[in-house]
Scaffold this motif. Structure first.
Motif, PDB file in Angstrom:
ATOM      1  N   GLU A 129      -2.452   4.101  -1.629  1.00 38.19           N
ATOM      2  CA  GLU A 129      -2.155   4.838  -0.800  1.00 38.19           C
ATOM      3  C   GLU A 129      -3.375   5.988  -0.186  1.00 38.19           C
ATOM      4  O   GLU A 129      -3.778   5.536   1.108  1.00 38.19           O
ATOM      5  N   LEU A 145       2.430   2.858   8.973  1.00 38.79           N
ATOM      6  CA  LEU A 145       2.862   2.682   8.192  1.00 38.79           C
ATOM      7  C   LEU A 145       4.110   1.837   7.670  1.00 38.79           C
ATOM      8  O   LEU A 145       5.453   1.728   8.326  1.00 38.79           O
ATOM      9  N   TYR A 165       4.440  10.603   2.962  1.00 40.07           N
ATOM     10  CA  TYR A 165       3.340   9.880   3.677  1.00 40.07           C
ATOM     11  C   TYR A 165       3.008  10.679   4.613  1.00 40.07           C
ATOM     12  O   TYR A 165       2.054  10.900   4.660  1.00 40.07           O
TER      13      TYR A 165
END
Length: 323
Positions: A129, A145, A165
């Motif tokens: 990722e 995402l 993230y």
């Protein structure tokens, strides 16, 4: 199939000035774009594409690396058209010629897309990722995402996960979904449409993919191989349609499809066929039923198994079967 990131051409036409009626709302501009669905193996990319299209197109299985090629799917609405590319799972390392070709499909779609959907499981970002986000950031690719499989976790853990993230790519939006339950996909479509360029549709209203029924038939057989066999067997099988003859209403009342399944070793051939042919008969029946459901007509399916040693490292063979 690749598409450059170029806006649609606008033609300027002289028109007689008119007075707009403020009571009549303006029709929003039509939006159209190419969206790549990417992520590590087995995060639910193909399941997501099927959910977004509301139709079975991509094959799925619980095993990683089921997808070997990018598969185009078209979602058409009166106000927009989204063209999805379902891609193979992204790998850090490649072992053979097939892996390298699969990775090239991911890279090609990433560079050609207007928008990327990075699909992840509800876990902290790993090296894959982080690497994908770094590439998308360097290419300045608009990214959403998609945290899939949220039906499997406690919702209280979502916020810190989303923040982990966003620290890596602050500009992207985050959408939690459950593709298998079709939960959150409507919101995802709304966000995609918002970010797509103003552009006319490139596919007809009734077009769902650019792939032929011949290709889909080979994929349905391969899907059943992944579902029926364990260990290395599914990964060492390649499927090719040798004959596809449509029914003519006279001597042929059903479509006739002849498929060859290639394996690496004679021992694998024996396993696939099974005692008395029972194993392959089960695979063939399940694949035929899937074809009949999707194609909407009766099918006569014949499947043969042959040995092609080290086909995964044979570029000419991979080219012939379309991998």
């Amino acid at each position: 199939m690749t598409h450059e990131k170029t806006p649609g051409k606008l033609s300027r036409v002289k028109a007689t000035p008119s007075i707009e009626n403020p009571r009549i709302p303006k029709r929003p501009p039509h939006r159209m774009g190419f969206v790549t669905i990417m992520g590590r193996p087995n995060v639910g990319k193909s399941t997501l594409q099927n959910a977004l299209l509301d139709q079975k197109l991509a094959i799925t299985s619980p095993k990683p690396q089921t997808t070997r090629q990018q598969l185009l799917g078209v979602l058409t609405h009166k106000g927009y058209q989204i063209v999805f590319w379902d891609t193979p799972g992204y790998m850090h390392r490649t072992r053979d010629a097939l892996d390298r070709r699969m990775l090239s499909h991911v890279q090609e779609s990433m560079l050609a897309a207007d928008l990327a959907l990075l699909v992840v499981e509800p876990k902290p970002p790993g090296n894959i990722e982080k690497n994908l986000l770094k590439i998308l950031s360097q290419e300045n690719t608009l990214t959403i995402l998609v945290i899939n499989k949220v039906d499997t976790i406690n919702k209280l853990s979502l916020l810190p996960l989303m923040e982990s993230y966003i620290e890596l790519y602050p500009d992207m939006e985050v959408v939690p979904i459950s593709a298998i339950q079709n939960d959150g996909t409507d919101l995802l479509i709304q966000l995609m449409v918002k970010h797509l360029p103003q552009r006319d549709a490139e596919y007809g209203e009734d077009e769902i993919t650019d792939r032929s029924e011949r290709y889909l038939a080979s994929e349905f057989v391969r899907e059943q191989l992944f579902r029926a066999f364990g260990k290395e067997i599914p990964y060492d099988t390649a499927v090719e349609v040798e004959q596809f003859q449509e029914a003519n209403g006279a001597d042929r009342l059903k479509d006739y499809i002849q498929v060859v399944v290639y394996v690496n070793k004679p021992s694998q051939r024996r396993i696939l066929i099974g005692k008395g042919g029972i194993a392959m008969k089960s695979v063939s029946t399940a694949a035929r039923l899937q074809m009949e459901e999707v194609f909407g007509r009766p099918i006569f399916l014949e499947v043969w198994v042959q040995v092609w040693n080290e086909w995964r490292n044979d570029p000419a063979f991979l080219e012939d079967v379309g991998y």
